[in-house]
Design an enzyme around this catalytic site. Structure first.
Site, PDB file in Angstrom:
ATOM      1  N   VAL A 145      -9.220   6.471  -2.500  1.00 13.13           N
ATOM      2  CA  VAL A 145      -9.170   5.924  -3.870  1.00 13.13           C
ATOM      3  C   VAL A 145     -10.555   6.026  -4.527  1.00 13.13           C
ATOM      4  O   VAL A 145     -10.845   5.341  -5.494  1.00 13.13           O
ATOM      5  CB  VAL A 145      -8.693   4.452  -3.828  1.00 13.13           C
ATOM      6  CG1 VAL A 145      -7.266   4.373  -3.322  1.00 13.13           C
ATOM      7  CG2 VAL A 145      -9.604   3.585  -2.945  1.00 13.13           C
TER       8      VAL A 145
ATOM      9  N   HIS B 186      -2.628   6.840  -3.108  1.00 14.58           N
ATOM     10  CA  HIS B 186      -2.824   5.378  -3.130  1.00 14.58           C
ATOM     11  C   HIS B 186      -3.592   4.914  -4.364  1.00 14.58           C
ATOM     12  O   HIS B 186      -4.113   3.803  -4.373  1.00 14.58           O
ATOM     13  CB  HIS B 186      -3.545   4.927  -1.850  1.00 14.58           C
ATOM     14  CG  HIS B 186      -2.761   5.204  -0.607  1.00 14.58           C
ATOM     15  ND1 HIS B 186      -3.344   5.322   0.629  1.00 14.58           N
ATOM     16  CD2 HIS B 186      -1.433   5.411  -0.423  1.00 14.58           C
ATOM     17  CE1 HIS B 186      -2.399   5.574   1.543  1.00 14.58           C
ATOM     18  NE2 HIS B 186      -1.233   5.640   0.921  1.00 14.58           N
TER      19      HIS B 186
ATOM     20  N   CYS C 192      -3.589  -4.536 -16.244  1.00 17.41           N
ATOM     21  CA  CYS C 192      -3.143  -5.934 -16.366  1.00 17.41           C
ATOM     22  C   CYS C 192      -1.746  -6.091 -15.762  1.00 17.41           C
ATOM     23  O   CYS C 192      -0.841  -5.301 -16.052  1.00 17.41           O
ATOM     24  CB  CYS C 192      -3.088  -6.303 -17.860  1.00 17.41           C
ATOM     25  SG  CYS C 192      -2.267  -7.858 -18.182  1.00 17.41           S
TER      26      CYS C 192
ATOM     27  N   ASN D 273     -11.214  16.081  12.633  1.00 17.39           N
ATOM     28  CA  ASN D 273     -11.503  14.669  12.858  1.00 17.39           C
ATOM     29  C   ASN D 273     -12.556  14.583  13.949  1.00 17.39           C
ATOM     30  O   ASN D 273     -12.716  15.495  14.742  1.00 17.39           O
ATOM     31  CB  ASN D 273     -10.206  13.951  13.295  1.00 17.39           C
ATOM     32  CG  ASN D 273     -10.270  12.456  13.073  1.00 17.39           C
ATOM     33  OD1 ASN D 273     -11.211  11.808  13.526  1.00 17.39           O
ATOM     34  ND2 ASN D 273      -9.320  11.899  12.345  1.00 17.39           N
TER      35      ASN D 273
HETATM   36  C1  BV8 Z   1       5.376   1.733   1.368  1.00 17.25           C
HETATM   37  C2  BV8 Z   1      -4.924   0.546  -0.539  1.00 17.25           C
HETATM   38  C3  BV8 Z   1       7.657   1.415   0.724  1.00 17.25           C
HETATM   39  C4  BV8 Z   1      -5.984   1.023  -1.406  1.00 17.25           C
HETATM   40  C5  BV8 Z   1      -3.861   1.392   1.439  1.00 17.25           C
HETATM   41  C6  BV8 Z   1       7.105   3.653   7.470  1.00 17.25           C
HETATM   42  C7  BV8 Z   1       7.524   4.103   6.206  1.00 17.25           C
HETATM   43  C8  BV8 Z   1       7.113   3.440   5.062  1.00 17.25           C
HETATM   44  C9  BV8 Z   1       6.243   2.336   5.150  1.00 17.25           C
HETATM   45  C10 BV8 Z   1       5.824   1.903   6.387  1.00 17.25           C
HETATM   46  C11 BV8 Z   1       6.254   2.550   7.542  1.00 17.25           C
HETATM   47  N1  BV8 Z   1       5.687   1.909   8.593  1.00 17.25           N
HETATM   48  C12 BV8 Z   1       4.920   0.889   8.141  1.00 17.25           C
HETATM   49  C13 BV8 Z   1       4.992   0.851   6.806  1.00 17.25           C
HETATM   50  C14 BV8 Z   1       4.300  -0.116   5.966  1.00 17.25           C
HETATM   51  C15 BV8 Z   1       2.900   0.350   5.579  1.00 17.25           C
HETATM   52  C16 BV8 Z   1       2.138   1.017   6.690  1.00 17.25           C
HETATM   53  O1  BV8 Z   1       2.072   2.238   6.763  1.00 17.25           O
HETATM   54  N2  BV8 Z   1       1.552   0.213   7.561  1.00 17.25           N
HETATM   55  C17 BV8 Z   1       0.773   0.771   8.656  1.00 17.25           C
HETATM   56  C18 BV8 Z   1      -0.638   0.165   8.651  1.00 17.25           C
HETATM   57  C19 BV8 Z   1       1.517   0.481   9.938  1.00 17.25           C
HETATM   58  N3  BV8 Z   1       2.994   1.246   4.451  1.00 17.25           N
HETATM   59  C20 BV8 Z   1       3.073   0.720   3.211  1.00 17.25           C
HETATM   60  O2  BV8 Z   1       3.154  -0.474   2.977  1.00 17.25           O
HETATM   61  C21 BV8 Z   1       3.062   1.709   2.056  1.00 17.25           C
HETATM   62  N4  BV8 Z   1       4.122   1.370   1.127  1.00 17.25           N
HETATM   63  O3  BV8 Z   1       5.696   2.336   2.343  1.00 17.25           O
HETATM   64  O4  BV8 Z   1       6.297   1.315   0.387  1.00 17.25           O
HETATM   65  C22 BV8 Z   1       7.965   0.118   1.395  1.00 17.25           C
HETATM   66  C23 BV8 Z   1       7.918  -1.037   0.628  1.00 17.25           C
HETATM   67  C24 BV8 Z   1       8.245  -2.245   1.247  1.00 17.25           C
HETATM   68  C25 BV8 Z   1       8.575  -2.294   2.616  1.00 17.25           C
HETATM   69  C26 BV8 Z   1       8.569  -1.117   3.381  1.00 17.25           C
HETATM   70  C27 BV8 Z   1       8.269   0.094   2.769  1.00 17.25           C
HETATM   71  C28 BV8 Z   1       1.775   1.609   1.265  1.00 17.25           C
HETATM   72  C29 BV8 Z   1       0.654   2.187   2.046  1.00 17.25           C
HETATM   73  C30 BV8 Z   1      -0.646   2.167   1.200  1.00 17.25           C
HETATM   74  C31 BV8 Z   1      -1.483   1.011   1.662  1.00 17.25           C
HETATM   75  N5  BV8 Z   1      -2.743   0.985   0.941  1.00 17.25           N
HETATM   76  N6  BV8 Z   1      -4.973   1.231   0.753  1.00 17.25           N
HETATM   77  C32 BV8 Z   1      -7.281   0.689  -0.786  1.00 17.25           C
HETATM   78  O5  BV8 Z   1      -7.639  -0.507  -0.764  1.00 17.25           O
HETATM   79  O6  BV8 Z   1      -7.917   1.643  -0.309  1.00 17.25           O
HETATM   80  S1  BV8 Z   1      -3.879   2.150   2.961  1.00 17.25           S
HETATM   81  C33 BV8 Z   1      -5.435   2.435   3.533  1.00 17.25           C
HETATM   82  O7  BV8 Z   1      -5.251   3.170   4.765  1.00 17.25           O
HETATM   83  C34 BV8 Z   1      -6.283   3.345   2.653  1.00 17.25           C
HETATM   84  O8  BV8 Z   1      -5.677   3.750   1.457  1.00 17.25           O
HETATM   85  C35 BV8 Z   1      -6.510   4.558   3.542  1.00 17.25           C
HETATM   86  O9  BV8 Z   1      -6.587   5.685   2.790  1.00 17.25           O
HETATM   87  C36 BV8 Z   1      -5.289   4.519   4.393  1.00 17.25           C
HETATM   88  C37 BV8 Z   1      -5.297   5.366   5.619  1.00 17.25           C
HETATM   89  O10 BV8 Z   1      -6.481   5.115   6.348  1.00 17.25           O
HETATM   90  P1  BV8 Z   1      -7.390   6.409   6.698  1.00 17.25           P
HETATM   91  O11 BV8 Z   1      -7.723   7.086   5.420  1.00 17.25           O
HETATM   92  O12 BV8 Z   1      -6.727   7.213   7.742  1.00 17.25           O
HETATM   93  O13 BV8 Z   1      -8.705   5.715   7.216  1.00 17.25           O
HETATM   94  P2  BV8 Z   1      -9.002   5.177   8.707  1.00 17.25           P
HETATM   95  O14 BV8 Z   1     -10.251   4.363   8.629  1.00 17.25           O
HETATM   96  O15 BV8 Z   1      -7.753   4.586   9.281  1.00 17.25           O
HETATM   97  O16 BV8 Z   1      -9.296   6.517   9.538  1.00 17.25           O
HETATM   98  C38 BV8 Z   1     -10.451   7.288   9.240  1.00 17.25           C
HETATM   99  C39 BV8 Z   1     -10.362   8.522  10.123  1.00 17.25           C
HETATM  100  O17 BV8 Z   1     -11.484   9.373   9.833  1.00 17.25           O
HETATM  101  C40 BV8 Z   1     -10.455   8.202  11.614  1.00 17.25           C
HETATM  102  O18 BV8 Z   1      -9.443   8.958  12.291  1.00 17.25           O
HETATM  103  C41 BV8 Z   1     -11.854   8.680  12.020  1.00 17.25           C
HETATM  104  O19 BV8 Z   1     -11.859   9.191  13.349  1.00 17.25           O
HETATM  105  C42 BV8 Z   1     -12.072   9.797  11.038  1.00 17.25           C
HETATM  106  N7  BV8 Z   1     -13.487  10.087  10.712  1.00 17.25           N
HETATM  107  C43 BV8 Z   1     -14.505   9.208  10.555  1.00 17.25           C
HETATM  108  N8  BV8 Z   1     -15.628   9.886  10.199  1.00 17.25           N
HETATM  109  C44 BV8 Z   1     -15.286  11.203  10.099  1.00 17.25           C
HETATM  110  C45 BV8 Z   1     -13.920  11.338  10.425  1.00 17.25           C
HETATM  111  N9  BV8 Z   1     -13.287  12.538  10.431  1.00 17.25           N
HETATM  112  C46 BV8 Z   1     -14.019  13.623  10.093  1.00 17.25           C
HETATM  113  N10 BV8 Z   1     -15.338  13.572   9.768  1.00 17.25           N
HETATM  114  C47 BV8 Z   1     -15.994  12.390   9.766  1.00 17.25           C
HETATM  115  N11 BV8 Z   1     -17.305  12.365   9.446  1.00 17.25           N
HETATM  116 ZN    ZN Z   2      -2.475  -7.763 -20.530  1.00 16.12          ZN
END
Ligand code: BV8
Ligand code: ZN
Length: 252
Positions: A111, A127, A135, A221
């Protein structure tokens, strides 16, 4: 023959570059890791911002309603970070690639607007963006100062509370956004998954769709993830080093 890590990465960079031709449709799925070398903390790594808070505490609508000032200040803090840093070599390599192939689409979970600032022209923000606010009452975009000095709640002229334009847990992704991401994924010849732990859905589901659609899957990664078993090639190292290595190897 066992390559030492660096050579292995160079060999696999070569292997990936060989798959990319000027006619290729290249799609990237990026996560917080692609912005890590810019100084933007990831979510779940050692420096993960969610190590101190549980995501449910901050990135969902109910916790926002319970404590809007706290959530607003967390997003203000994050937007100050992302506007103060620069895109890194990984973002720039992805932007450079768009001029060398038929199609290059960036689908990002981030984001932070860093792909756009690096020059990528086709970016699908799954996202949303913390640079935009709106609002919750009238739905109007909020362009006012998000920098309330005291801890008062930031409200719209209509009196409604202002929220960041991001998708929180439990919120559905904007339908047309996710459909566009699925369409691009289904047409990709090569699908590169960069800097994501692959734990958040439905974003991570795009990797499975790419595989089913016959794309060549590449992971970049620093460590293996839940998605690694799906990959044709996994390049372990920093995206800011590996991505330029791939783009430099493309036929000029
Ligand atoms: C939804 C908000 C329908 C903005 C974020 C199955 C299907 C559908 C939904 C689900 C499902 N299972 C579970 C769910 C629910 C949930 C979900 O996925 N939960 C997970 C945690 C289990 N999903 C939702 O709620 C989604 N909505 O499905 O709606 C619905 C509605 C109601 C009920 C059911 C379904 C909404 C998901 C969006 C959530 N919002 N962020 C903000 O504040 O940023 S998610 C958040 O995690 C961020 O947006 C981020 O982008 C996202 C993913 O994280 P990553 O980007 O992967 O970051 P992370 O730190 O985890 O990993 C970094 C990686 O980089 C690591 O692997 C590391 O090794 C690597 N790395 C580090 N340095 C380097 C590197 N790689 C290369 N080079 C480097 N230098
Ligand atoms: Zn307003």
């Amino acid at each position: 023959m066992d390559f030492p890590p660096a050579t292995a990465t160079e060999a696999s960079q070569e292997r990936v570059a060989d798959r990319i031709t000027p006619e290729s449709c290249v799609v990237f799925l990026t996560g917080a890791g692609v912005s890590a070398e810019s100084g933007v903390p990831t979510f779940r790594g050692e420096d993960g911002i969610w190590n101190n808070f549980r995501p449910e505490e901050l990135a969902n609508f109910d916790s926002f309603l319970r404590n809007p000032a706290r959530v607003q200040s967390w997003y203000r803090h994050r937007s100050e970070i992302v506007t103060s840093v620069q895109p890194n070599a990984g973002h720039i390599a992805i932007a450079d690639l768009q001029w060398k192939v038929n199609a290059c689409v960036v689908i990002t979970q981030n984001v932070d607007n860093l792909h756009q600032r690096a020059g990528s022209e086709t970016v699908i923000e799954l996202h949303g963006s913390i640079l935009r606010n709106y609002c919750i009452e009238c739905g109007e975009p909020y362009h006012g100062d998000f920098n309330q000095k005291d801890s008062s709640v930031i409200t719209c002229p209509c009196g409604g509370t202002v929220r960041p334009d991001v998708v929180w847990f439990g919120e559905t992704l904007p339908e047309n956004t996710f459909r566009a991401a699925e369409e691009q994924t289904g047409q990709s010849d090569i699908f590169l998954v960069v800097g994501t732990s692959g734990v958040v859905y439905p974003a991570a589901g795009l990797v499975h769709l790419a595989k089913e659609s016959g794309a060549f899957l590449v992971e970049v990664n620093i460590q293996p993830t839940e998605l690694t078993p799906l990959m044709d090639v996994s390049l372990f190292g920093k995206s800011g080093e590996i991505l330029p290595g791939i783009v430099e190897r493309l036929e000029a």
